[in-house]
Design a protein around this motif. Structure first.
Motif, mmCIF file in Angstrom:
data_model
loop_
_atom_site.group_PDB
_atom_site.id
_atom_site.type_symbol
_atom_site.label_atom_id
_atom_site.label_comp_id
_atom_site.label_asym_id
_atom_site.label_seq_id
_atom_site.Cartn_x
_atom_site.Cartn_y
_atom_site.Cartn_z
ATOM 1 N N LEU A 264 0.829 -1.199 0.000
ATOM 2 C CA LEU A 264 0.000 0.000 0.000
ATOM 3 C C LEU A 264 0.861 1.246 0.000
ATOM 4 O O LEU A 264 1.850 1.334 0.733
ATOM 5 N N LEU A 265 0.480 2.204 -0.820
ATOM 6 C CA LEU A 265 1.144 3.500 -0.872
ATOM 7 C C LEU A 265 0.106 4.549 -0.509
ATOM 8 O O LEU A 265 -0.911 4.695 -1.188
ATOM 9 N N GLY A 266 0.329 5.265 0.603
ATOM 10 C CA GLY A 266 -0.650 6.243 1.055
ATOM 11 C C GLY A 266 -1.995 5.615 1.371
ATOM 12 O O GLY A 266 -3.044 6.234 1.189
ATOM 13 N N GLY A 267 -1.991 4.356 1.833
ATOM 14 C CA GLY A 267 -3.230 3.669 2.174
ATOM 15 C C GLY A 267 -3.954 3.041 0.995
ATOM 16 O O GLY A 267 -4.994 2.417 1.176
ATOM 17 N N THR A 268 -3.434 3.190 -0.208
ATOM 18 C CA THR A 268 -4.062 2.641 -1.400
ATOM 19 C C THR A 268 -3.287 1.427 -1.890
ATOM 20 O O THR A 268 -2.054 1.468 -1.989
ATOM 21 N N LEU A 269 -3.983 0.358 -2.209
ATOM 22 C CA LEU A 269 -3.349 -0.852 -2.691
ATOM 23 C C LEU A 269 -2.725 -0.603 -4.059
ATOM 24 O O LEU A 269 -3.395 -0.181 -4.997
ATOM 25 N N VAL A 270 -1.415 -0.848 -4.181
ATOM 26 C CA VAL A 270 -0.722 -0.622 -5.455
ATOM 27 C C VAL A 270 -0.121 -1.905 -6.027
ATOM 28 O O VAL A 270 0.193 -1.966 -7.214
ATOM 29 N N ALA A 271 0.041 -2.923 -5.207
ATOM 30 C CA ALA A 271 0.605 -4.184 -5.700
ATOM 31 C C ALA A 271 0.172 -5.314 -4.780
ATOM 32 O O ALA A 271 -0.078 -5.108 -3.594
ATOM 33 N N ARG A 272 0.092 -6.475 -5.383
ATOM 34 C CA ARG A 272 -0.238 -7.661 -4.603
ATOM 35 C C ARG A 272 0.625 -8.811 -5.099
ATOM 36 O O ARG A 272 0.951 -8.898 -6.286
ATOM 37 N N ALA A 273 1.024 -9.676 -4.180
ATOM 38 C CA ALA A 273 1.896 -10.788 -4.540
ATOM 39 C C ALA A 273 1.518 -12.026 -3.750
ATOM 40 O O ALA A 273 0.929 -11.926 -2.664
ATOM 41 N N ASP A 274 1.820 -13.176 -4.307
ATOM 42 C CA ASP A 274 1.750 -14.403 -3.509
ATOM 43 C C ASP A 274 2.975 -15.244 -3.796
ATOM 44 O O ASP A 274 3.530 -15.233 -4.902
ATOM 45 N N SER A 275 3.423 -15.951 -2.780
ATOM 46 C CA SER A 275 4.631 -16.741 -2.896
ATOM 47 C C SER A 275 4.604 -17.849 -1.861
ATOM 48 O O SER A 275 3.834 -17.789 -0.892
ATOM 49 N N GLU A 276 5.415 -18.855 -2.079
ATOM 50 C CA GLU A 276 5.614 -19.903 -1.090
ATOM 51 C C GLU A 276 7.097 -19.975 -0.757
ATOM 52 O O GLU A 276 7.927 -20.219 -1.632
ATOM 53 N N PHE A 277 7.397 -19.740 0.510
ATOM 54 C CA PHE A 277 8.759 -19.834 1.005
ATOM 55 C C PHE A 277 8.924 -21.200 1.677
ATOM 56 O O PHE A 277 8.024 -21.654 2.384
#
Length: 305
Positions: free
Chosen positions: A141-154
């Motif tokens: 989130l940038l300034g409270g707004t969602l700008v990117a989303r990711a998913d991963s498995e570690f």
């Protein structure tokens, strides 16, 4: 693939723990100045909030994808070690790393940018008493707004298991491999040759991976195999090179890691440009091979002018 639209821009959450500092050791770095995270806290079981600060992006770029992927990597490691007790001595495995960025995402060039990272952890698996893998969903989130989303498995394995897995490659001499000359930086969206991870190949859609350890955004300390973020950066640069001089801003990226990429022999990066399912977009398929075997596969999709 993470979808931007299914998460509201910002959901206020109840603070349940004070924010804690993120150490360089917890994100597997030697250099303090490369730590992008400024703090973390647990919201509830499986839910975490982190803060980060990004440097000014390179001139001409809306944001630096290397910083985005490094932020996700650091966030996953910080939570795994601090909240789930994964030993710092265990080796990290990255199975997949997919992300989506909102179209026209821009970071202000004036000063550094504060961001928030929210994480949901799912499907924790254990081997004995230790956590062996964690699936994670990330919202940036940038300034409270969602700008990117990711998913991963570690995933993680013990030092003994890693020694057995890596064998003779565990003791490869650091930075003794040939370093071929880079392609023109401008064709891959970079400003200097030091930032370029591709060398010319024998075809306009094939390049050789070059591992320049002076690129301190990708190489913080000696390791025994090519880091996953280097392969992701190679995929991004190859996509730009294949489409140059057209401008390409990928908004959806998928990455799968098949085998370790080694330093002691050539790694080839091949691309194929294909139509995208979304109108007005194209996709670039990237494959990294070594000794005839796939070590990495990526797909980058987005608008291309």
């Amino acid at each position: 693939m993470p979808e931007i639209s299914v998460v509201p821009p910002h959901t206020p959450r109840t603070k349940t723990e004070g924010r804690r500092r993120v150490t360089k050791e917890s994100v597997h770095l030697v250099r303090e100045d490369k730590v992008l995270l400024t703090g973390w806290r647990r919201l509830k079981d499986g839910e975490f909030s982190l803060t980060a600060r990004w440097p000014t992006p390179p001139v001409g770029l809306p944001y630096d994808p290397r910083v985005l992927t490094q932020t996700i990597r650091q966030s996953g490691l910080a939570v795994a070690h601090a909240a789930y007790g994964v030993p710092l001595t265990h080796q990290t495995l990255l199975h997949h790393f997919d992300f989506t960025v909102v179209p026209d995402f821009r970071v202000t060039p004036q000063g550094s940018s504060p961001l928030g990272v929210e994480i949901t952890v799912f499907e924790p698996k254990k081997r004995g008493r230790s956590v062996s893998s964690l699936g994670m969903d990330f919202r940036v989130l940038l300034g409270g707004t969602l700008v990117a989303r990711a998913d991963s498995e570690f995933g993680w394995i013990s030092p003994a298991a890693y020694r057995r897995l890596r064998g003779e490659h565990l003791t490869d001499d650091w930075n003794t491999w040939p370093l071929p000359l880079p392609v023109d930086p401008h064709t891959v969206g970079r400003a200097t040759g030091r930032e370029v991870v591709l060398a010319p190949g024998d075809d306009r859609h094939r390049w050789r991976l070059r591992n320049d350890v002076e690129n301190d955004l990708l190489y913080d300390h000696p390791v025994d195999h090519v880091p996953g973020l280097v392969l992701m950066e190679a995929a991004g640069q190859a996509a730009h090179a294949a489409l140059h001089p057209r401008a390409f801003e990928p908004t959806t990226v998928t990455n799968a890691f098949d085998l370790y990429a080694e330093f002691d022999r050539p790694c080839w990066i091949d691309v194929e440009v294909v139509p995208s399912a979304a109108p007005g977009e194209i996709s670039v398929l990237v494959t990294a091979t070594q000794s005839g075997q796939s070590v990495f596969r990526g797909r980058l999709s987005g608008p291309c002018d």
